[in-house]
Design an enzyme around this catalytic site. Structure first.
Site, PDB file in Angstrom:
ATOM      1  N   ILE A 181      77.881  27.550  -2.360  1.00  0.00           N
ATOM      2  CA  ILE A 181      78.643  28.699  -2.949  1.00  0.00           C
ATOM      3  C   ILE A 181      79.958  28.345  -2.581  1.00  0.00           C
ATOM      4  CG2 ILE A 181      79.077  31.035  -2.469  1.00  0.00           C
ATOM      5  CD1 ILE A 181      76.111  31.576  -2.118  1.00  0.00           C
ATOM      6  N   ALA A 193      80.468  32.106   3.211  1.00  0.00           N
ATOM      7  CA  ALA A 193      79.329  31.645   2.449  1.00  0.00           C
ATOM      8  C   ALA A 193      78.611  30.581   3.610  1.00  0.00           C
ATOM      9  CB  ALA A 193      79.730  31.045   1.223  1.00  0.00           C
ATOM     10  N   VAL A 194      77.758  31.285   4.355  1.00  0.00           N
ATOM     11  CA  VAL A 194      77.072  30.350   5.481  1.00  0.00           C
ATOM     12  C   VAL A 194      75.650  30.290   5.159  1.00  0.00           C
ATOM     13  CG1 VAL A 194      79.228  30.549   7.033  1.00  0.00           C
ATOM     14  CG2 VAL A 194      77.192  32.194   7.088  1.00  0.00           C
ATOM     15  N   GLY A 239      60.491  49.492  -3.800  1.00  0.00           N
ATOM     16  CA  GLY A 239      59.092  49.639  -3.611  1.00  0.00           C
ATOM     17  C   GLY A 239      58.657  48.877  -2.233  1.00  0.00           C
ATOM     18  N   GLU A 291      83.973  24.064   7.363  1.00  0.00           N
ATOM     19  CA  GLU A 291      82.516  23.906   7.728  1.00  0.00           C
ATOM     20  C   GLU A 291      82.268  23.376   9.036  1.00  0.00           C
ATOM     21  OE1 GLU A 291      79.614  23.720   5.704  1.00  0.00           O
ATOM     22  OE2 GLU A 291      78.767  22.925   7.500  1.00  0.00           O
ATOM     23  N   HIS A 313      72.657   6.029 -27.797  1.00  0.00           N
ATOM     24  CA  HIS A 313      73.730   5.393 -27.477  1.00  0.00           C
ATOM     25  C   HIS A 313      74.758   6.119 -28.474  1.00  0.00           C
ATOM     26  CE1 HIS A 313      76.739   2.856 -26.397  1.00  0.00           C
ATOM     27  NE2 HIS A 313      77.145   2.699 -27.713  1.00  0.00           N
ATOM     28  N   LYS A 347      78.267  30.844 -13.056  1.00  0.00           N
ATOM     29  CA  LYS A 347      78.515  29.628 -13.890  1.00  0.00           C
ATOM     30  C   LYS A 347      79.277  30.074 -15.014  1.00  0.00           C
ATOM     31  CE  LYS A 347      76.474  28.011 -11.492  1.00  0.00           C
ATOM     32  NZ  LYS A 347      75.815  28.138 -10.109  1.00  0.00           N
TER      33      LYS A 347
HETATM   34  P1  FAD Z   1      66.675  37.771  -6.203  1.00  0.00           P
HETATM   35  O1  FAD Z   1      67.155  37.317  -7.251  1.00  0.00           O
HETATM   36  O2  FAD Z   1      67.344  38.108  -4.868  1.00  0.00           O
HETATM   37  O3  FAD Z   1      65.953  39.173  -6.526  1.00  0.00           O
HETATM   38  C1  FAD Z   1      65.278  39.934  -5.795  1.00  0.00           C
HETATM   39  C2  FAD Z   1      65.216  41.195  -6.251  1.00  0.00           C
HETATM   40  O4  FAD Z   1      64.079  42.186  -5.593  1.00  0.00           O
HETATM   41  C3  FAD Z   1      66.615  42.065  -6.379  1.00  0.00           C
HETATM   42  O5  FAD Z   1      66.702  42.719  -7.564  1.00  0.00           O
HETATM   43  C4  FAD Z   1      66.290  42.997  -5.135  1.00  0.00           C
HETATM   44  O6  FAD Z   1      67.255  44.082  -5.552  1.00  0.00           O
HETATM   45  C5  FAD Z   1      64.949  43.406  -5.705  1.00  0.00           C
HETATM   46  N1  FAD Z   1      64.191  44.074  -4.140  1.00  0.00           N
HETATM   47  C6  FAD Z   1      64.385  43.560  -3.108  1.00  0.00           C
HETATM   48  N2  FAD Z   1      63.426  44.385  -2.127  1.00  0.00           N
HETATM   49  C7  FAD Z   1      63.032  45.291  -3.022  1.00  0.00           C
HETATM   50  C8  FAD Z   1      62.194  46.390  -2.848  1.00  0.00           C
HETATM   51  N3  FAD Z   1      61.771  46.622  -1.842  1.00  0.00           N
HETATM   52  N4  FAD Z   1      61.913  47.055  -3.737  1.00  0.00           N
HETATM   53  C9  FAD Z   1      62.401  46.969  -5.141  1.00  0.00           C
HETATM   54  N5  FAD Z   1      63.075  45.989  -5.405  1.00  0.00           N
HETATM   55  C10 FAD Z   1      63.497  45.057  -4.332  1.00  0.00           C
HETATM   56  N6  FAD Z   1      70.187  29.365  -7.767  1.00  0.00           N
HETATM   57  C11 FAD Z   1      69.854  28.361  -8.812  1.00  0.00           C
HETATM   58  O7  FAD Z   1      68.740  27.758  -8.933  1.00  0.00           O
HETATM   59  N7  FAD Z   1      70.986  27.842  -9.505  1.00  0.00           N
HETATM   60  C12 FAD Z   1      72.247  28.599  -9.333  1.00  0.00           C
HETATM   61  O8  FAD Z   1      73.292  27.859 -10.261  1.00  0.00           O
HETATM   62  C13 FAD Z   1      72.465  29.424  -8.507  1.00  0.00           C
HETATM   63  N8  FAD Z   1      73.701  29.713  -8.092  1.00  0.00           N
HETATM   64  C14 FAD Z   1      73.803  30.971  -7.354  1.00  0.00           C
HETATM   65  C15 FAD Z   1      75.300  31.413  -7.029  1.00  0.00           C
HETATM   66  C16 FAD Z   1      75.309  32.364  -5.983  1.00  0.00           C
HETATM   67  C17 FAD Z   1      76.656  33.010  -5.965  1.00  0.00           C
HETATM   68  C18 FAD Z   1      74.170  32.957  -5.313  1.00  0.00           C
HETATM   69  C19 FAD Z   1      74.563  34.144  -4.272  1.00  0.00           C
HETATM   70  C20 FAD Z   1      73.009  32.568  -5.407  1.00  0.00           C
HETATM   71  C21 FAD Z   1      72.923  31.251  -6.522  1.00  0.00           C
HETATM   72  N9  FAD Z   1      71.638  30.766  -6.492  1.00  0.00           N
HETATM   73  C22 FAD Z   1      71.312  29.826  -7.481  1.00  0.00           C
HETATM   74  C23 FAD Z   1      70.481  31.291  -5.896  1.00  0.00           C
HETATM   75  C24 FAD Z   1      69.437  32.139  -6.592  1.00  0.00           C
HETATM   76  O9  FAD Z   1      70.240  33.414  -7.237  1.00  0.00           O
HETATM   77  C25 FAD Z   1      68.434  32.549  -5.955  1.00  0.00           C
HETATM   78  O10 FAD Z   1      67.529  31.554  -5.425  1.00  0.00           O
HETATM   79  C26 FAD Z   1      67.480  33.464  -6.892  1.00  0.00           C
HETATM   80  O11 FAD Z   1      68.116  34.528  -7.333  1.00  0.00           O
HETATM   81  C27 FAD Z   1      66.216  33.953  -5.945  1.00  0.00           C
HETATM   82  O12 FAD Z   1      65.320  34.706  -6.855  1.00  0.00           O
HETATM   83  P2  FAD Z   1      64.558  35.871  -6.213  1.00  0.00           P
HETATM   84  O13 FAD Z   1      63.739  36.385  -7.212  1.00  0.00           O
HETATM   85  O14 FAD Z   1      63.575  35.268  -4.866  1.00  0.00           O
HETATM   86  O15 FAD Z   1      65.268  36.692  -5.549  1.00  0.00           O
HETATM   87  P1  NAD Z   2      74.314  26.705   2.009  1.00  0.00           P
HETATM   88  O1  NAD Z   2      73.158  26.584   2.914  1.00  0.00           O
HETATM   89  O2  NAD Z   2      74.165  25.865   0.764  1.00  0.00           O
HETATM   90  O3  NAD Z   2      75.644  26.481   2.957  1.00  0.00           O
HETATM   91  C1  NAD Z   2      76.111  26.873   3.745  1.00  0.00           C
HETATM   92  C2  NAD Z   2      77.114  26.148   4.664  1.00  0.00           C
HETATM   93  O4  NAD Z   2      77.825  26.965   5.792  1.00  0.00           O
HETATM   94  C3  NAD Z   2      76.609  24.765   5.352  1.00  0.00           C
HETATM   95  O5  NAD Z   2      77.106  23.652   5.098  1.00  0.00           O
HETATM   96  C4  NAD Z   2      76.534  25.297   6.939  1.00  0.00           C
HETATM   97  O6  NAD Z   2      76.601  24.007   7.563  1.00  0.00           O
HETATM   98  C5  NAD Z   2      77.851  26.034   6.899  1.00  0.00           C
HETATM   99  N1  NAD Z   2      77.964  27.118   7.869  1.00  0.00           N
HETATM  100  C6  NAD Z   2      77.032  27.852   8.722  1.00  0.00           C
HETATM  101  N2  NAD Z   2      77.310  28.541   9.398  1.00  0.00           N
HETATM  102  C7  NAD Z   2      78.767  28.347   9.502  1.00  0.00           C
HETATM  103  C8  NAD Z   2      79.793  28.811  10.593  1.00  0.00           C
HETATM  104  N3  NAD Z   2      79.567  29.608  11.337  1.00  0.00           N
HETATM  105  N4  NAD Z   2      80.776  28.159  10.180  1.00  0.00           N
HETATM  106  C9  NAD Z   2      81.356  27.283   9.163  1.00  0.00           C
HETATM  107  N5  NAD Z   2      80.247  26.847   8.417  1.00  0.00           N
HETATM  108  C10 NAD Z   2      79.104  27.122   8.558  1.00  0.00           C
HETATM  109  O7  NAD Z   2      74.348  28.319   1.794  1.00  0.00           O
HETATM  110  P2  NAD Z   2      75.448  29.173   0.580  1.00  0.00           P
HETATM  111  O8  NAD Z   2      76.286  28.079  -0.062  1.00  0.00           O
HETATM  112  O9  NAD Z   2      75.880  30.298   1.208  1.00  0.00           O
HETATM  113  O10 NAD Z   2      74.254  29.332  -0.478  1.00  0.00           O
HETATM  114  C11 NAD Z   2      73.087  30.197  -0.168  1.00  0.00           C
HETATM  115  C12 NAD Z   2      72.064  29.855  -0.903  1.00  0.00           C
HETATM  116  O11 NAD Z   2      72.100  30.155  -2.319  1.00  0.00           O
HETATM  117  C13 NAD Z   2      71.689  28.541  -1.047  1.00  0.00           C
HETATM  118  O12 NAD Z   2      70.307  28.269  -0.456  1.00  0.00           O
HETATM  119  C14 NAD Z   2      71.640  27.673  -2.240  1.00  0.00           C
HETATM  120  O13 NAD Z   2      70.558  26.863  -2.590  1.00  0.00           O
HETATM  121  C15 NAD Z   2      71.622  28.911  -3.221  1.00  0.00           C
HETATM  122  N6  NAD Z   2      72.874  28.847  -4.077  1.00  0.00           N
HETATM  123  C16 NAD Z   2      72.449  27.750  -5.180  1.00  0.00           C
HETATM  124  C17 NAD Z   2      73.451  27.448  -6.102  1.00  0.00           C
HETATM  125  C18 NAD Z   2      72.806  26.344  -7.193  1.00  0.00           C
HETATM  126  O14 NAD Z   2      71.845  25.925  -7.217  1.00  0.00           O
HETATM  127  N7  NAD Z   2      73.973  25.827  -7.837  1.00  0.00           N
HETATM  128  C19 NAD Z   2      74.545  27.879  -6.060  1.00  0.00           C
HETATM  129  C20 NAD Z   2      74.918  29.003  -5.274  1.00  0.00           C
HETATM  130  C21 NAD Z   2      74.052  29.371  -4.008  1.00  0.00           C
END
Ligand code: FAD
Ligand code: NAD
Length: 484
Positions: free
Chosen positions: A192, A284-285, A122, A211, A459, A58
């Site tokens: 993503i 980003a699949v 952990g 896609e 408004h 963001k």
């Molecule tokens: P994580 O955030 O993955 O945290 C897990 C933590 O546990 C990590 O720090 C990891 O190192 C630690 N861990 C794992 N195993 C162990 C272990 N055995 N011992 C100790 N520590 C451990 N979601 C949104 O809602 N809005 C968004 O705008 C958004 N944008 C995103 C953009 C990107 C590029 C990506 C990749 C994801 C995005 N997401 C977004 C998804 C969001 O990041 C995840 O849904 C969220 O982080 C999940 O939270 P979590 O706590 O379950 O796991």
């Molecule tokens: P996603 O599931 O949103 O999208 C993956 C896309 O890749 C799908 O459209 C799928 O059909 C396509 N795909 C899968 N295999 C493929 C292949 N072999 N070739 C071409 N296309 C293929 O997953 P993401 O974008 O990787 O994001 C991962 C997770 O992170 C999501 O669950 C999402 O909720 C979370 N995330 C959330 C936000 C947000 O809330 N703004 C932002 C980033 C990520």
């Protein structure tokens, strides 16, 4: 003698850290173990979300949108700018500074709230014992009355395009690029792919998104998805649907591609075999649950066939006193979904009330315009057989959107014909991610579309578009033409 806590949380991301804070608020002793290491080797709480996901993405979306608007859109406001230059290093430094402040903030919250922070790995052992391996390799055993597993998720790797960390990269690397790729390939037009594709497109990359599915945003309301595809294509994102990637080869520049390397990507679509060459390829699949070395043999905690920790609606694993929340369990992989699960579990452990409403989870894609949804799509409602009505209000008819020069998109509200219950709200437009909160609240309170119709909205605000969409569901919109 093992260190004993009421609760140990494994994972300090947006699911784990709120669980730990709420546990302490409830007067119980709690430790939060997290193993996250940044690219520079530093440890930090906050998980994927703060370090490599929601927050850094963001930050870059905001900066690049400003850059894009200054160059392309400010002139229409009568603001002329010349000599606009990109300082990517400064932009990236700002992104890194924001992340550091946010992750330091969690450490400060732990300190103030009485959570014991433990950095390292952990592992759950039988009998609610936890083995902690610190980053220096030192091991110790802890015990708890309850253990909350919040280990998160990791990017899915494609066999046809394995990560090399240089040219073929995951979303984390894609957030930290030090130069704007001339040609950027993205596999996956999901959240993503669209967000990071937008970031680099705004900075000048030619972006091709491949896609596999033939439908764009297949799980979303398709009226919304069609508008999103139209808007994103207009911005120059070259989104190719039905494109199945068959291989990716790094060429030139030595191992990893080097400075002069490139990636040749082959894929098949309806027209046959295709090939593109890009400087950088983001894969980003989707993401998979991350549970590496989390569970010792004999804990009794089950994983499903896709690797998710099996839990019930209240995040109980089935092993007494062991819970799991966030991306490592079923449901959408969203930070706020994990947060609510973490809070629910902490409250249940303390004997308080806890519930997550899985039918009202908002989802936002932070492109421009933003895309935000909650509840069922029109396709889902139709398939359910329930009679429904739809109200759509275009931002073109919103005075505030016009003032903002942000008239693309609409608010769509779907309500049941029988009792007027709001079933889904789908928004594409300015600040859709903020507007959706009203719809979530309405659904949380089981509001009808009439409830929204009778609620006064200031408004001129964008929120009037939500009000008008509710009115339009009964063909009573004042500011737009009601469709038959
Ligand atoms: P994580 O955030 O993955 O945290 C897990 C933590 O546990 C990590 O720090 C990891 O190192 C630690 N861990 C794992 N195993 C162990 C272990 N055995 N011992 C100790 N520590 C451990 N979601 C949104 O809602 N809005 C968004 O705008 C958004 N944008 C995103 C953009 C990107 C590029 C990506 C990749 C994801 C995005 N997401 C977004 C998804 C969001 O990041 C995840 O849904 C969220 O982080 C999940 O939270 P979590 O706590 O379950 O796991
Ligand atoms: P996603 O599931 O949103 O999208 C993956 C896309 O890749 C799908 O459209 C799928 O059909 C396509 N795909 C899968 N295999 C493929 C292949 N072999 N070739 C071409 N296309 C293929 O997953 P993401 O974008 O990787 O994001 C991962 C997770 O992170 C999501 O669950 C999402 O909720 C979370 N995330 C959330 C936000 C947000 O809330 N703004 C932002 C980033 C990520």
């Amino acid at each position: 003698m093992a260190d004993a806590f009421d609760v140990i949380v494994i994972g300090g991301g947006p699911a784990g850290y709120p669980a730990a804070i709420r546990t302490a608020q409830n007067g119980l002793t709690v430790a939060c173990i997290d193993e996250w290491r940044n690219h520079d080797g530093s440890a930090a709480f906050g998980g994927t979300c703060l370090n490599a996901g929601c927050i850094p993405s963001k930050a870059l979306l905001e900066s690049t949108e400003l850059y894009h608007r200054l160059r392309e859109e400010f002139a229409v406001h009568g603001i002329r700018a010349s000599g606009v230059e990109l300082d990517l290093a400064a932009m990236q430094k700002r992104r890194a500074d924001i992340v550091r402040k946010m992750t330091d903030g969690i450490a400060a919250l732990f300190k103030a709230g009485g959570v014991t922070p433990l950095q390292g790995h952990g592992k759950l052992l039988p009998g609610k014992r936890v083995e902690l391996t610190a980053h220096d390799g030192a091991r110790r055993e802890l015990t708890a009355k309850h253990v909350v597993l919040a280990s998160g998720s990791a990017p899915i790797e494609l066999a046809a395009a394995p990560f090399d960390g240089q040219r073929i990269i995951d979303s984390w690397d894609a957030l930290e690029l030090g130069a704007v790729p001339k040609r950027l390939g993205v596999i996956g037009a999901g959240v993503i792919g669209l967000e990071l594709g937008s970031v680099w497109r705004r900075l000048g990359s030619e972006v091709i998104v491949l896609e596999a599915l033939t439908e764009f945003l297949a799980a979303a309301d398709q009226q919304l998805a069609r508008e999103a595809l139209r808007q994103l294509k207009r911005q120059g994102l070259d989104i190719r649907l039905g494109a199945k990637v068959t291989g990716a080869k790094v060429t030139g520049g030595g191992a990893g591609g080097g400075a002069t390397g490139a990636v040749e990507v082959s894929y098949s679509d309806a027209k046959g075999e295709q090939r593109i060459t890009v400087d950088t390829l983001i894969v980003a699949v989707g993401r998979r649950p991350f549970t590496r070395d989390l569970l010792a043999p004999g804990t009794g905690v089950a994983l499903d066939e896709r690797g998710f920790i099996v839990v019930d609606d209240h995040c109980r694993t089935g092993v007494e006193g062991v819970w799991a929340v966030g991306d490592c369990v079923r449901g959408p992989m969203l930070a706020h979904k994990g947060k609510e699960e973490g809070i629910m579990v902490a409250d249940l452990i303390a004997g308080r009330y806890g519930e997550v409403n899985y039918r009202a989870i908002p989802s936002v894609i932070y492109t421009a315009p933003e895309i935000a949804t909650v509840g069922a799509s029109e396709e889902q409602v139709k398939a359910s057989g329930r009679a429904y009505k739809v109200g759509v209000f275009p931002f073109l008819a919103s005075g505030r959107a016009r003032a903002m020069e942000a008239t693309a998109g609409f608010v769509k509200l779907i309500a049941a014909r029988d009792d007027d219950e709001i079933l889904g709200v789908h928004i594409i437009g300015p600040l859709a991610g903020e507007l959706i909160a009203e719809a979530v609240l309405a659904m949380e309170y089981s509001a009808s579309s009439e409830d929204l119709q009778r609620t006064m909205h200031a408004h001129p605000t964008l929120s009037e578009a939500v009000h008008e969409a509710a009115l339009a569901a009964d063909k009573r919109s004042i500011d737009s033409i009601n469709r038959p």
